[in-house]
Design a protein around this motif. Structure first.
Motif, PDB file in Angstrom:
ATOM      1  N   UNK A  50       1.128  -1.283  -0.217  1.00 49.17           N
ATOM      2  CA  UNK A  50      -0.440  -0.044   0.173  1.00 49.17           C
ATOM      3  C   UNK A  50       0.832   1.102   0.171  1.00 49.17           C
ATOM      4  N   UNK A  51       0.508   2.036  -1.220  1.00 52.60           N
ATOM      5  CA  UNK A  51       1.432   3.442  -1.068  1.00 52.60           C
ATOM      6  C   UNK A  51       1.197   4.571  -1.901  1.00 52.60           C
ATOM      7  N   UNK A  52       1.559   5.630  -1.481  1.00 49.84           N
ATOM      8  CA  UNK A  52       0.790   7.466  -1.376  1.00 49.84           C
ATOM      9  C   UNK A  52       1.109   7.613  -2.387  1.00 49.84           C
ATOM     10  N   UNK A 103       6.779 -15.361  -9.610  1.00 48.99           N
ATOM     11  CA  UNK A 103       6.218 -16.017  -9.348  1.00 48.99           C
ATOM     12  C   UNK A 103       5.797 -15.632  -7.881  1.00 48.99           C
ATOM     13  N   UNK A 104       5.424 -14.652  -7.394  1.00 50.17           N
ATOM     14  CA  UNK A 104       4.798 -14.828  -6.277  1.00 50.17           C
ATOM     15  C   UNK A 104       3.204 -14.424  -6.035  1.00 50.17           C
ATOM     16  N   UNK A 105       2.485 -14.353  -4.889  1.00 49.86           N
ATOM     17  CA  UNK A 105       1.658 -13.658  -5.251  1.00 49.86           C
ATOM     18  C   UNK A 105       0.988 -12.901  -4.277  1.00 49.86           C
ATOM     19  N   UNK A 106       0.642 -11.431  -4.946  1.00 49.44           N
ATOM     20  CA  UNK A 106       0.758 -10.166  -4.711  1.00 49.44           C
ATOM     21  C   UNK A 106       0.137  -9.328  -4.997  1.00 49.44           C
ATOM     22  N   UNK A 107      -0.669  -7.555  -4.219  1.00 50.17           N
ATOM     23  CA  UNK A 107      -1.293  -7.367  -3.948  1.00 50.17           C
ATOM     24  C   UNK A 107      -0.823  -5.817  -4.533  1.00 50.17           C
ATOM     25  N   UNK A 108      -0.653  -5.270  -4.575  1.00 49.24           N
ATOM     26  CA  UNK A 108      -0.583  -3.833  -4.477  1.00 49.24           C
ATOM     27  C   UNK A 108      -1.424  -2.339  -4.835  1.00 49.24           C
ATOM     28  N   UNK A 109      -1.777  -1.911  -4.265  1.00 49.81           N
ATOM     29  CA  UNK A 109      -2.977  -0.684  -4.160  1.00 49.81           C
ATOM     30  C   UNK A 109      -2.545   0.942  -3.484  1.00 49.81           C
ATOM     31  N   UNK A 110      -2.752   2.090  -3.855  1.00 56.71           N
ATOM     32  CA  UNK A 110      -2.345   3.356  -3.693  1.00 56.71           C
ATOM     33  C   UNK A 110      -3.300   4.262  -3.751  1.00 56.71           C
ATOM     34  N   UNK A 111      -3.075   4.742  -2.255  1.00 56.46           N
ATOM     35  CA  UNK A 111      -3.999   5.708  -2.195  1.00 56.46           C
ATOM     36  C   UNK A 111      -3.866   7.146  -2.050  1.00 56.46           C
ATOM     37  N   UNK A 112      -4.531   8.075  -2.047  1.00 57.57           N
ATOM     38  CA  UNK A 112      -4.444   9.552  -2.551  1.00 57.57           C
ATOM     39  C   UNK A 112      -3.808  10.040  -0.751  1.00 57.57           C
TER      40      UNK A 112
END
Length: 284
Positions: A222-224, A246-255
């Motif tokens: 999780x990154x800004x 091939x690693x299971x991963x998710x990434x998200x961005x926030x305001x």
């Protein structure tokens, strides 16, 4: 928005009315037994808060280890107390640890001390619970970095189920991260040079991406979008290396910037994503 404000006020009420009690009730028939400032080492900084669900359960519970930020040489577990309570609301069957660790200074290196502190907490839990629990390492900023570094390189027991990385630097050699105002401290005092393998720089050794391989634990990041401390480029670098292996991963961005991940609606969004990420059929 109104419901979120009410819930935050509710958590404040819980914290201040139960700070001297051994049990926390957080609604919906959810309660935890609480132990504050347990000493897990000989140093006064080696303390942790432990929350164990107050419900009958015959199986082995997984443990969230919460690791605070502060540039490796500052910060305190109290900064994440309310976030921990919010997580407990969503994960009532998990055990939670909110830990302090030995802070770095020009007189004391951060690594390996801070990594050893995570190991010490894991060893304490194994003895206390009488089994070796699966660990979910969750940290913000320096705590996110330590969560990744431990999970990718120092997880010799292979007991880390997942890493939740919140605004943590993953590649310390990234040009964008070199703008960090304390970067000279990172270069000089983050890693004890005595532990460096021959031909490996302190910056490379302390970069979690340097250690990712095909057996690394699944990772949610999780990154800004406007973070001036840990730039968004870190997210892209980390995603690229995890994908390559091939690693299971998710990434998200926030305001927002570096500290805005824990503000509404960013914090609720994050907990929603963590809940989904850790649900079956995902296994590792």
């Amino acid at each position: 928005m109104k419901k979120s404000v009410i819930f935050i006020a509710f958590l404040f009420f819980i914290f201040f009315t139960t700070c001297k009690e051994s049990k926390i009730n957080i609604g919906n028939n959810i309660s935890f037994n609480k132990e504050k400032n347990i000493q897990y080492g000989n140093n006064s900084e080696q303390v942790m808060d432990l929350y164990i669900p107050d419900t009958g359960f015959a199986g082995e519970r997984e443990v969230f280890i919460i690791i605070h930020g502060g540039g490796w040489r500052g910060g305190d577990k109290s900064q994440l107390t309310f976030f921990t309570l919010s997580m407990m609301q969503r994960f009532p069957d998990h055990i939670f640890v909110n830990m302090n660790y030995r802070l770095a200074s020009s007189m004391r290196y951060g690594i390996p001390n801070q990594i050893d502190d995570i190991k010490n907490v894991a060893a304490f839990l194994k003895e206390r619970l009488r089994y070796s629990p699966k660990l979910i390492l969750l940290g913000n900023s320096a705590g996110g970095h330590l969560s990744m570094l431990y999970g990718y390189h120092f997880n010799t027991d292979k007991n880390v189920k997942a890493v939740i990385n919140i605004v943590g630097p993953a590649d310390l050699s990234d040009v964008g991260f070199k703008n960090y105002e304390e970067y000279s401290f990172v270069e000089k005092y983050l890693v004890d040079p005595k532990i460096l393998p021959k031909g490996t720089s302190a910056v490379d050794f302390a970069s979690p991406v340097h250690w990712i391989n095909t057996t690394s634990p699944p990772t949610l990041s999780y990154y800004g979008k406007t973070d001036r401390v840990v730039p968004l480029s870190q997210n892209k670098i980390l995603d690229s290396v995890l994908t390559k292996n091939n690693i299971i991963h998710e990434s998200y961005e926030f305001n927002g910037g570096h500290l805005d991940w824990d503000k509404q609606p960013n914090n609720t969004f994050l907990i929603d994503k963590i809940e989904k990420f850790l649900k079956p059929p995902y296994k590792k």
